[in-house]
Design a protein around this motif. Structure first.
Motif, short mmCIF file in Angstrom:
data_model
loop_
_atom_site.label_atom_id
_atom_site.label_comp_id
_atom_site.label_asym_id
_atom_site.label_seq_id
_atom_site.Cartn_x
_atom_site.Cartn_y
_atom_site.Cartn_z
N LEU A 305 30.99 90.70 -9.09
CA LEU A 305 32.14 89.91 -8.65
C LEU A 305 31.91 89.39 -7.23
CD1 LEU A 305 35.05 92.23 -9.88
CD2 LEU A 305 34.07 90.24 -11.04
N ARG A 306 31.39 90.25 -6.38
CA ARG A 306 31.12 89.82 -5.00
C ARG A 306 30.02 88.76 -4.95
NH1 ARG A 306 29.02 94.41 -2.71
NH2 ARG A 306 29.39 95.78 -4.49
N ALA A 307 29.00 88.94 -5.79
CA ALA A 307 27.94 87.94 -5.84
C ALA A 307 28.45 86.61 -6.34
CB ALA A 307 26.81 88.45 -6.73
N ALA A 308 29.32 86.65 -7.34
CA ALA A 308 29.88 85.40 -7.88
C ALA A 308 30.80 84.73 -6.87
CB ALA A 308 30.64 85.69 -9.18
N ALA A 309 31.58 85.52 -6.15
CA ALA A 309 32.46 84.95 -5.12
C ALA A 309 31.64 84.28 -4.03
CB ALA A 309 33.34 86.04 -4.53
N ALA A 310 30.55 84.92 -3.62
CA ALA A 310 29.68 84.33 -2.60
C ALA A 310 29.08 83.02 -3.10
CB ALA A 310 28.58 85.31 -2.22
N ALA A 311 28.61 83.01 -4.35
CA ALA A 311 28.00 81.81 -4.91
C ALA A 311 29.01 80.68 -5.02
CB ALA A 311 27.39 82.12 -6.27
N ALA A 312 30.27 81.04 -5.27
CA ALA A 312 31.32 80.03 -5.41
C ALA A 312 31.92 79.63 -4.08
CB ALA A 312 32.42 80.56 -6.34
N GLY A 313 31.51 80.27 -2.99
CA GLY A 313 32.09 79.97 -1.69
C GLY A 313 33.54 80.41 -1.59
N ASP A 314 33.88 81.49 -2.30
CA ASP A 314 35.26 81.96 -2.39
C ASP A 314 35.46 83.15 -1.46
OD1 ASP A 314 37.80 82.70 -3.06
OD2 ASP A 314 37.39 83.08 -5.19
N ALA A 315 35.93 82.88 -0.26
CA ALA A 315 36.13 83.94 0.72
C ALA A 315 37.28 84.87 0.36
CB ALA A 315 36.37 83.33 2.11
N GLU A 316 38.14 84.45 -0.56
CA GLU A 316 39.28 85.28 -0.94
C GLU A 316 38.90 86.46 -1.82
OE1 GLU A 316 42.21 85.29 0.18
OE2 GLU A 316 42.35 83.37 1.22
N ARG A 317 37.69 86.46 -2.37
CA ARG A 317 37.29 87.56 -3.26
C ARG A 317 36.04 88.28 -2.74
NH1 ARG A 317 41.90 87.63 -5.70
NH2 ARG A 317 41.04 89.02 -7.30
N LEU A 318 35.64 87.99 -1.50
CA LEU A 318 34.43 88.55 -0.92
C LEU A 318 34.77 89.66 0.06
CD1 LEU A 318 31.32 88.05 -0.92
CD2 LEU A 318 31.67 86.62 1.10
N ASN A 319 33.86 90.63 0.20
CA ASN A 319 34.07 91.71 1.17
C ASN A 319 33.74 91.20 2.58
OD1 ASN A 319 31.39 91.61 -0.02
ND2 ASN A 319 30.87 93.41 1.19
#
Length: 343
Positions: A305-319
């Motif tokens: 999930l964190r890897a996907a958030a990073a790839a998507a540029g989604d700071a709302e789901r990243l640690n």
């Protein structure tokens, strides 16, 4: 052991997950500080490669190692049931990114013994530990090999336990620090809490043990550093203050979030890894306030999930690890940041 084993009053925290690269630690060294490589989340070969790279650059450095928690290898049946329930709650996040949550990994000790064996065979000058104490036998073995040993503590009780194991120095981490808490023992007086500032905690530990101290937590500028030195520390440890630097290996998404006024607070959360860590409060932190205490099982569960958030540029789901002083973190070179503390 000399009180001046650090040779500087500024230490760069070992930030696992990609921030504390050999290039970053070398930049800290050249700017007059002391950096620590992070062995956490790396296999033995990767750890050894980072050590070689730092040595090849002529860098003075330390190395930090995670201490595995026997109680989590594997977790109890009750904790395992909580993790399974958390997996169900993460299903919506998995659907959001079209990823599959992995099977639970319950045996990850971060290659503990392999790393200790490697450090005994090819010693580094300074070895620090976090998430627990390595044991007196490991401390003595590393010291015989030529390493000075540091333990990371968060209370006076932990400091006393570490001193009893014969370590050479302590990193005193206050709850204001960003990223994972190093806490490994219950509070010495239930309900008593922790001293309100890093300087106050440092002073309390200084009064209890006669070891060199590094103070960590909320040190963002010269005044913060001077306060912990006055409280009895030999050096201050910076993490968040260096996250936005040019040489930091932190993701650009994370660097940008630290400067984004959209984020207005930090909190301690287990949502990402199953271990308390201070992060910017984003949607993921708010959505999962009751994540189980199960590290590293939750760390592996949320990894895709964190890897996907990073790839998507989604700071709302990243640690987005950050200490309480994150709004004072500046961009620029490591040398520019350290000049303000060492000048």
């Amino acid at each position: 052991m000399s009180q001046d084993i650090f040779g500087t009053r500024v230490i760069a925290a070992p930030m696992a997950g990609g921030t504390s690269t050999p290039a970053f630690v070398t930049a800290v060294h050249r700017a007059g500080g002391l950096g620590f490589l992070a062995a956490g989340y790396k296999d033995v070969a990767a750890m050894e490669a980072h050590i070689r790279a730092a040595r090849d650059a002529g860098t003075r450095f330390g190395l930090n190692v995670f201490v595995p928690d026997p109680a989590q290898l594997p977790p109890s049946a009750a904790v395992l049931a909580e993790v399974e329930q958390y997996r169900l709650r993460l299903a919506a996040d998995a659907r959001r990114y079209g990823v599959e949550l992995p099977r639970l990994r319950l045996d990850d000790d971060d290659e503990w013994q392999g790393k200790i064996d490697s450090l005994l065979a090819d010693p580094v000058e300074l070895v620090s530990f976090t998430f627990g104490l390595p044991g007196a036998d490991v401390v003595r073995a590393l010291q015989r090999a030529g390493s000075a040993v540091l333990a990371t503590v968060t209370t006076v009780a932990e400091a006393r336990q570490a001193a009893e194991q014969g370590v050479d120095a302590l990193v005193v981490q206050h709850a204001s620090a960003g990223g994972h808490s190093a806490a490994f023992a219950a509070a010495e007086v239930p309900g008593s809490g922790v001293p309100g500032t890093t300087a106050e905690l440092t002073a309390a530990v200084r009064a209890a043990v006669a070891l060199p101290l590094v103070a960590a937590g909320g040190i963002m500028g010269a005044a913060d550093l001077q306060s912990v030195l006055a409280a009895g520390a030999q050096a201050g440890q910076l993490g968040t203050a260096l996250l936005r630097t040019d040489e930091s290996g932190t993701r650009q998404l994370h660097k940008d979030a630290l400067a984004d006024p959209h984020f207005t607070q930090t909190a301690l959360t287990r949502a990402f890894t199953g271990r308390q860590a201070r992060a910017l409060v984003n949607e993921f932190v708010r959505d999962h306030p009751d994540a189980p205490e199960a590290y590293p099982a939750v760390h592996h569960l949320t990894a895709p999930l964190r890897a996907a958030a990073a790839a998507a540029g989604d700071a709302e789901r990243l640690n987005l690890w950050a200490g309480t002083g994150w709004q004072r973190a500046r961009s620029g070179s490591v040398a520019e940041i350290l000049a303000g503390l060492l000048g």
